[in-house]
Design a protein around this motif. Structure first.
Motif, PDB file in Angstrom:
ATOM      1  N   PRO A 222       0.829  -1.221   0.000  1.00  0.00           N
ATOM      2  CA  PRO A 222       0.000   0.000   0.000  1.00  0.00           C
ATOM      3  C   PRO A 222       0.855   1.260   0.000  1.00  0.00           C
ATOM      4  O   PRO A 222       0.533   2.238  -0.688  1.00  0.00           O
ATOM      5  CB  PRO A 222      -0.819  -0.123   1.296  1.00  0.00           C
ATOM      6  CG  PRO A 222      -0.799  -1.581   1.625  1.00  0.00           C
ATOM      7  CD  PRO A 222       0.507  -2.110   1.131  1.00  0.00           C
ATOM      8  N   GLY A 223       1.949   1.239   0.762  1.00  0.00           N
ATOM      9  CA  GLY A 223       2.852   2.392   0.801  1.00  0.00           C
ATOM     10  C   GLY A 223       3.442   2.669  -0.572  1.00  0.00           C
ATOM     11  O   GLY A 223       3.523   3.824  -1.018  1.00  0.00           O
ATOM     12  N   LEU A 224       3.848   1.587  -1.259  1.00  0.00           N
ATOM     13  CA  LEU A 224       4.441   1.764  -2.594  1.00  0.00           C
ATOM     14  C   LEU A 224       3.416   2.348  -3.552  1.00  0.00           C
ATOM     15  O   LEU A 224       3.743   3.203  -4.381  1.00  0.00           O
ATOM     16  CB  LEU A 224       4.943   0.420  -3.122  1.00  0.00           C
ATOM     17  CG  LEU A 224       6.272  -0.108  -2.574  1.00  0.00           C
ATOM     18  CD1 LEU A 224       6.655  -1.375  -3.310  1.00  0.00           C
ATOM     19  CD2 LEU A 224       7.371   0.931  -2.689  1.00  0.00           C
ATOM     20  N   ARG A 225       2.147   1.871  -3.432  1.00  0.00           N
ATOM     21  CA  ARG A 225       1.116   2.391  -4.340  1.00  0.00           C
ATOM     22  C   ARG A 225       0.935   3.891  -4.116  1.00  0.00           C
ATOM     23  O   ARG A 225       0.790   4.660  -5.073  1.00  0.00           O
ATOM     24  CB  ARG A 225      -0.201   1.639  -4.133  1.00  0.00           C
ATOM     25  CG  ARG A 225      -0.280   0.356  -4.971  1.00  0.00           C
ATOM     26  CD  ARG A 225      -1.689  -0.195  -5.020  1.00  0.00           C
ATOM     27  NE  ARG A 225      -2.076  -0.766  -3.741  1.00  0.00           N
ATOM     28  CZ  ARG A 225      -1.777  -2.017  -3.357  1.00  0.00           C
ATOM     29  NH1 ARG A 225      -1.122  -2.825  -4.169  1.00  0.00           N
ATOM     30  NH2 ARG A 225      -2.152  -2.477  -2.201  1.00  0.00           N
ATOM     31  N   ALA A 226       1.004   4.323  -2.837  1.00  0.00           N
ATOM     32  CA  ALA A 226       0.872   5.751  -2.547  1.00  0.00           C
ATOM     33  C   ALA A 226       2.048   6.521  -3.149  1.00  0.00           C
ATOM     34  O   ALA A 226       1.868   7.589  -3.752  1.00  0.00           O
ATOM     35  CB  ALA A 226       0.798   5.961  -1.034  1.00  0.00           C
ATOM     36  N   ILE A 227       3.256   5.969  -3.010  1.00  0.00           N
ATOM     37  CA  ILE A 227       4.440   6.662  -3.533  1.00  0.00           C
ATOM     38  C   ILE A 227       4.397   6.708  -5.062  1.00  0.00           C
ATOM     39  O   ILE A 227       4.839   7.679  -5.680  1.00  0.00           O
ATOM     40  CB  ILE A 227       5.722   5.956  -3.030  1.00  0.00           C
ATOM     41  CG1 ILE A 227       5.824   6.067  -1.504  1.00  0.00           C
ATOM     42  CG2 ILE A 227       6.967   6.573  -3.672  1.00  0.00           C
ATOM     43  CD1 ILE A 227       6.883   5.193  -0.891  1.00  0.00           C
ATOM     44  N   SER A 228       3.826   5.655  -5.667  1.00  0.00           N
ATOM     45  CA  SER A 228       3.854   5.570  -7.130  1.00  0.00           C
ATOM     46  C   SER A 228       3.027   6.683  -7.782  1.00  0.00           C
ATOM     47  O   SER A 228       3.156   6.936  -8.975  1.00  0.00           O
ATOM     48  CB  SER A 228       3.356   4.200  -7.591  1.00  0.00           C
ATOM     49  OG  SER A 228       1.967   4.093  -7.355  1.00  0.00           O
ATOM     50  N   ARG A 229       2.185   7.379  -6.988  1.00  0.00           N
ATOM     51  CA  ARG A 229       1.462   8.523  -7.556  1.00  0.00           C
ATOM     52  C   ARG A 229       2.406   9.696  -7.773  1.00  0.00           C
ATOM     53  O   ARG A 229       2.133  10.590  -8.544  1.00  0.00           O
ATOM     54  CB  ARG A 229       0.325   8.937  -6.619  1.00  0.00           C
ATOM     55  CG  ARG A 229      -0.831   7.957  -6.681  1.00  0.00           C
ATOM     56  CD  ARG A 229      -1.988   8.402  -5.791  1.00  0.00           C
ATOM     57  NE  ARG A 229      -2.617   7.198  -5.268  1.00  0.00           N
ATOM     58  CZ  ARG A 229      -2.665   6.864  -3.995  1.00  0.00           C
ATOM     59  NH1 ARG A 229      -2.159   7.663  -3.084  1.00  0.00           N
ATOM     60  NH2 ARG A 229      -3.231   5.754  -3.617  1.00  0.00           N
ATOM     61  N   ASN A 230       3.530   9.718  -7.051  1.00  0.00           N
ATOM     62  CA  ASN A 230       4.460  10.843  -7.142  1.00  0.00           C
ATOM     63  C   ASN A 230       5.642  10.582  -8.060  1.00  0.00           C
ATOM     64  O   ASN A 230       6.212  11.514  -8.617  1.00  0.00           O
ATOM     65  CB  ASN A 230       5.008  11.186  -5.759  1.00  0.00           C
ATOM     66  CG  ASN A 230       3.892  11.564  -4.803  1.00  0.00           C
ATOM     67  OD1 ASN A 230       3.050  12.386  -5.137  1.00  0.00           O
ATOM     68  ND2 ASN A 230       3.876  10.947  -3.639  1.00  0.00           N
TER      69      ASN A 230
ATOM     70  N   ASP B  71      -3.603  -6.699  -5.886  1.00  0.00           N
ATOM     71  CA  ASP B  71      -4.307  -5.483  -5.465  1.00  0.00           C
ATOM     72  C   ASP B  71      -3.928  -4.273  -6.313  1.00  0.00           C
ATOM     73  O   ASP B  71      -4.090  -3.146  -5.877  1.00  0.00           O
ATOM     74  CB  ASP B  71      -3.994  -5.181  -3.991  1.00  0.00           C
ATOM     75  CG  ASP B  71      -4.461  -6.312  -3.090  1.00  0.00           C
ATOM     76  OD1 ASP B  71      -5.604  -6.754  -3.264  1.00  0.00           O
ATOM     77  OD2 ASP B  71      -3.665  -6.756  -2.247  1.00  0.00           O
ATOM     78  N   GLY B  72      -3.388  -4.496  -7.478  1.00  0.00           N
ATOM     79  CA  GLY B  72      -2.978  -3.357  -8.305  1.00  0.00           C
ATOM     80  C   GLY B  72      -1.496  -3.111  -8.162  1.00  0.00           C
ATOM     81  O   GLY B  72      -1.008  -2.918  -7.052  1.00  0.00           O
ATOM     82  N   SER B  73      -0.782  -3.135  -9.292  1.00  0.00           N
ATOM     83  CA  SER B  73       0.672  -3.037  -9.234  1.00  0.00           C
ATOM     84  C   SER B  73       1.131  -1.601  -9.026  1.00  0.00           C
ATOM     85  O   SER B  73       0.636  -0.690  -9.687  1.00  0.00           O
ATOM     86  CB  SER B  73       1.269  -3.570 -10.538  1.00  0.00           C
ATOM     87  OG  SER B  73       2.618  -3.203 -10.624  1.00  0.00           O
ATOM     88  N   PRO B  74       2.065  -1.392  -8.095  1.00  0.00           N
ATOM     89  CA  PRO B  74       2.617  -0.042  -7.946  1.00  0.00           C
ATOM     90  C   PRO B  74       3.744   0.227  -8.948  1.00  0.00           C
ATOM     91  O   PRO B  74       4.251   1.339  -9.002  1.00  0.00           O
ATOM     92  CB  PRO B  74       3.170  -0.061  -6.524  1.00  0.00           C
ATOM     93  CG  PRO B  74       3.545  -1.486  -6.295  1.00  0.00           C
ATOM     94  CD  PRO B  74       2.605  -2.332  -7.112  1.00  0.00           C
ATOM     95  N   TYR B  75       4.141  -0.798  -9.686  1.00  0.00           N
ATOM     96  CA  TYR B  75       5.365  -0.678 -10.472  1.00  0.00           C
ATOM     97  C   TYR B  75       5.080  -0.208 -11.897  1.00  0.00           C
ATOM     98  O   TYR B  75       4.166  -0.698 -12.566  1.00  0.00           O
ATOM     99  CB  TYR B  75       6.087  -2.027 -10.534  1.00  0.00           C
ATOM    100  CG  TYR B  75       6.449  -2.562  -9.177  1.00  0.00           C
ATOM    101  CD1 TYR B  75       7.359  -1.890  -8.378  1.00  0.00           C
ATOM    102  CD2 TYR B  75       5.874  -3.737  -8.693  1.00  0.00           C
ATOM    103  CE1 TYR B  75       7.690  -2.373  -7.115  1.00  0.00           C
ATOM    104  CE2 TYR B  75       6.195  -4.228  -7.446  1.00  0.00           C
ATOM    105  CZ  TYR B  75       7.101  -3.544  -6.659  1.00  0.00           C
ATOM    106  OH  TYR B  75       7.429  -4.016  -5.429  1.00  0.00           O
ATOM    107  N   ALA B  76       5.925   0.723 -12.372  1.00  0.00           N
ATOM    108  CA  ALA B  76       5.862   1.133 -13.763  1.00  0.00           C
ATOM    109  C   ALA B  76       6.418   0.014 -14.641  1.00  0.00           C
ATOM    110  O   ALA B  76       5.899  -0.267 -15.725  1.00  0.00           O
ATOM    111  CB  ALA B  76       6.647   2.424 -13.971  1.00  0.00           C
TER     112      ALA B  76
END
Lengths: 184, 659
Positions: free
Chosen positions: A94-102, A124-129
């Motif tokens: 979840p933290g990574l997903r939040a950071i991935s917005r920035n 739950d949805g990948s935070p990775y580009a």
């Protein structure tokens, strides 16, 4: 005041205990603020260019990436080593997903079966580009990774400017990563 | 009756009693009020009873699986064997602090009961100091690490215990080690009381020594047991890792050993008074600091307690009061203690001074090596680690003269020795040491192991020959020898035994420096040789234990084709904690340990291979055997009449006054 043996015998323990006491107090107060961490892992690659590598992708998540592609980026990239078998990595998502917005995060699956890693990050949805698979952990050795999760901030041109060896969250992003982005 | 609330109340009650035990006798001693001072032993015993009750309550909570108690829920489980439910009480931070204060209270109780021959004022002050330290730690327990904290809702089952700690060796290691640490509180209290009183004399030396020796015995056993545990449980083949927590126990042991010896000089020659007082303060201070360092998380160690900087701040404040206060008192009052003894360097007391200098130098080296990494990180921001190469290079050269002096020291008479005469007593020992040197050249490699080995043999031979000379072997009849044996003070026997024990330990260390090991990957039926032995992996089978799954190997060891033994090392997977432990298999004939460990399984079917670690550890058991012999030596000298009786003159004077 003349120096006597007795004077030394009384002064040395007090000075020694005082120095140790002040030092311990500084360590404890720095530990509370996070400035002093006896368990911190210093990565020798910080300040150096990223090592060379080429990794395949994960099933259903596109191709992998190479050092050249990472170096060619015009924005700073957060490189995150993770594994589906690693509990802190699950907690970190979840933290990574939040950071991935920035900022973009590129993930490297460390010593993980590609299908497991792929299922894990798509749950739950990948935070990775972008994602790549380091199936046998060879690339992680070059980066100096001691465990997962670990993250590296890579500047445009491919220089490592920051390393973190704990699960990331927005607080760490604000305190440690964001100030460093300003200078790039 | 024995619930957590009762335990919590008893702990608070003990804390109040300890505060009263601190304040009233000190005040009474200042006003010369015998009634107030006379309360001290009663207060100490009541505090002990309250704290004992509190501890019993915690044990009962663990035994009855009361998971509403946070501490029990976090460290116990229904399926845990009863023994580990009990010993698990002190296997965690909160419980171990409670045990720590309980042992301190036991020390206070012991001074009350066995210290009847002490002058009342001195006993009152000693108990007051112990009470003060007790109160501080009980407050720490109540305010920051309450073992009786409740959780709501209570879980159905606890989280279980680290499987590494489910071992009888480790179960009894903490109480013994803590008794050693905390035992030095009594010499500390004696030192502070003497500083308040402004008088240190031979009688003080005689009173303080048994307490120091008792604590030293426990600390020696505790360190040996801890080292043995890491040898056979951790499965790394090592016995001492210069880990900060190990160093934290070694440092007070070194100053404590110095204290045990320097107190003899106070007793016999009224010399080294200030130094002995300082050592008593330093030893307990190091014990306390060790506890602090382990629990604050400042030191990076494998023995991690749940670290909490808030606790660290509390203990640091407590340390500042106890250590800072006693050192300030020392600086203020020490100049009033006058030394009467002047002595020549070649004498028993001279050799004891040398012993103190060398032990304290070794201690300084260990302190430096332990504190360097955190201070370096604090000041320069660099992480470094100081390990075995530094400690070996810095401590062994200091140990060599120490061993040499140990052999000579006991042969020297008090006051002034004639070198020629002393040496004539040591010819035989020197001869044996020379043979030992040849033997070491043959068996050992490396300059330092050879030198240490020969000197260890020298210590053993010199200590034995000293006792033999004293009981008149060779120049008295058998009857005379028997008579002399009976009349030789127990403390002489004890000293000789302790020195022989030290020699045995050093020999063990020398042997271990020659240890050989190999990490091999083999199929079933394959043979590998290590140092002349052939190790064959016969079979590997799986089985299911009470709360783990295990993989057990059968390894046959043959020497020149003759079967020596079959080892059964295991690897256990504890499912609830998802933790793996290795069960080392050791075959010992007390000369050499054959030590086998099974690691991972690779591949499947016919290609299955197993990783094995094979060790050949010469003289390994001697290291701990030596520790045991040292402690037995200490216990022997404790049984000496002179130690028990105290100062006969004062007792006689008091009896006369009574009559």
């Amino acid at each position: 005041m003349n120096v006597t043996r007795r004077g030394i015998l009384t002064a040395v323990p007090i000075i020694g205990a005082g120095v140790l006491g002040v030092g311990f107090w500084r360590m404890l107060s720095d530990m509370r603020s996070g400035a002093f961490d006896p368990r911190a892992i210093k990565n020798p690659n910080v300040g150096k260019p990223i090592p060379g590598f080429a990794m395949p992708g994960l099933p259903g998540l596109g191709d992998g990436f190479t050092d050249a592609e990472l170096k060619a980026q015009h924005r700073p990239v957060l490189v995150n080593f993770f594994a589906s078998w690693c509990i802190p990595c699950v907690a970190e998502m979840p933290g990574l997903r939040a950071i991935s917005r920035n900022m973009p995060i590129w993930g490297i699956a460390y010593e993980d079966k590609p299908e497991n890693a792929s299922a894990f990050i798509q749950r739950d949805g990948s935070p990775y580009a972008r994602v790549a698979s380091d199936r046998h952990g060879r690339v992680a050795i070059d980066w100096g990774v001691t465990g997962v999760p670990e993250s590296f901030l890579v500047a445009p041109g491919g220089r490592i400017i920051w390393h973190g060896s704990a699960a990331l969250d927005p607080q760490i992003y604000e305190a440690e990563i964001r100030p460093r982005l300003a200078g790039l | 009756m024995f619930g957590p609330e009762q335990g919590h109340f008893a702990l608070a009650l003990a804390c109040v009693l300890a505060l009263v035990q601190f304040a009233v006798p000190l005040w009474g001693a200042n006003r010369r009020d015998a009634r107030l001072v006379g309360l001290a032993p009663y207060l100490a015993v009541s505090q002990l009873i309250a704290l004992g009750y509190s501890f019993l309550c915690l044990v009962m909570c663990a035994v009855s699986d009361d998971f509403s108690v946070q501490n029990v829920a976090a460290n116990s489980a229904v399926s845990k064997p009863l023994l580990y439910k009990i010993t698990g009480v002190w296997g965690n931070h909160e419980g171990s602090v409670l045990l720590w204060t309980l042992i301190l209270a036991v020390c206070g109780g012991a001074v009350s009961l066995f210290g009847r021959n002490l002058p009342d004022i001195l006993r009152g002050r000693v108990l007051a100091i112990l009470g003060g330290v007790s109160a501080g730690f009980q407050m720490f327990c109540l305010l920051t690490s309450d073992p009786f904290d409740r959780v709501f809702p209570a879980p159905m089952d606890g989280q279980g215990m680290n499987p590494l700690l489910q071992d009888p060796g480790l179960a009894f290691h903490p109480p013994i080690l803590y008794t050693g640490y905390v035992g030095f509180a009594v010499p500390f209290a004696f030192a502070v009381a003497a500083l308040i009183e402004g008088r240190v004399d031979a009688a003080w030396g005689r009173w303080v020594r048994p307490w120091a020796v008792a604590a030293w015995c426990f600390l020696t056993c505790g360190i040996a047991l801890g080292s043995w545990w890491s040898y056979y449980v951790l499965g790394w083949g090592g016995y001492w890792f210069w880990d900060p927590v190990e160093n934290a126990s070694l440092i007070p042991w070194l100053t404590g050993t110095a204290l045990v010896h320097s107190a003899i000089v106070v007793e016999k020659r009224e010399g080294l008074k200030i130094w002995t007082v300082l050592l008593a303060i330093a030893t307990f201070s190091f014990s306390l600091s060790g506890t602090f360092l382990v629990r604050s998380g400042i030191l990076n160690s494998v023995h991690a307690f749940a670290n909490d900087p808030a606790r660290g701040v509390f203990i640091l404040a407590l340390l500042a009061i106890v250590i800072g206060g006693s050192l300030a008192l020392f600086a203020w009052r020490a100049p009033s203690l006058t030394s009467t003894g002047l002595f020549s360097p070649i004498s028993r007391e001279g050799s004891l001074v040398l012993n103190n200098i060398l032990l304290c130098s070794i201690c300084a080296v260990v302190v430096t090596g332990t504190m360097y990494p955190p201070f370096m990180q604090l000041l320069a921001g660099r992480t470094i680690s100081v390990g075995k190469p530094f400690f070996d290079a810095a401590t062994i050269p200091l140990t060599l003269p120490l061993l040499l002096a140990m052999g000579v020291g006991t042969a020297l008479p008090w006051k002034r020795a004639q070198l020629a005469r002393t040496f004539s007593h040591l010819y035989a020992a020197a001869g044996i040491a020379a043979i030992g040197l040849v033997l070491c050249f043959w068996k050992l490699s490396g300059v330092l192991p050879i030198a240490c080995g020969a000197l260890a043999i020298w210590v053993i031979a010199a200590s034995a020959s000293d006792v033999l000379r004293r009981i008149g072997i060779g120049h008295t009849s058998a009857q005379g020898v028997w008579e002399r044996m009976k009349h030789l003070p127990r403390s002489s026997w004890g000293a000789a035994l302790a020195h022989i024990g030290a020699g045995i330990t050093v020999l063990g260390l020398c042997g271990m420096s020659q240890a050989q090991h190999a990490i091999v990957e083999v199929h079933i039926g394959e043979t590998r040789s290590l140092a002349g032995d052939d190790w064959t992996l016969l079979d590997v089978h799986d089985y299911i234990g009470p709360n783990y799954k295990a993989m057990q190997a059968d390894i046959a060891i043959r020497h020149n084709g003759k079967l020596v033994t079959i080892l059964h090392p295991e690897k256990r997977d504890f499912t609830t904690q998802s933790q793996t432990t290795t069960e080392v298999a050791i075959h010992t004939n007390f000369i050499t340990d054959l030590y086998g460990v099974i690691g991972d399984r690779h591949g499947t079917g016919k290609d299955t291979t197993y990783v094995l670690r094979l060790h050949r550890n010469p003289l390994a058991p001697w290291m701990w055997l030596g520790g045991l012999v040292m402690a037995i030596g200490g216990a022997f000298s404790l049984s000496d009449r002179r130690m028990r009786i105290g100062a006969p003159k004062r007792a006689a004077a008091r009896n006369m006054a009574r009559a």
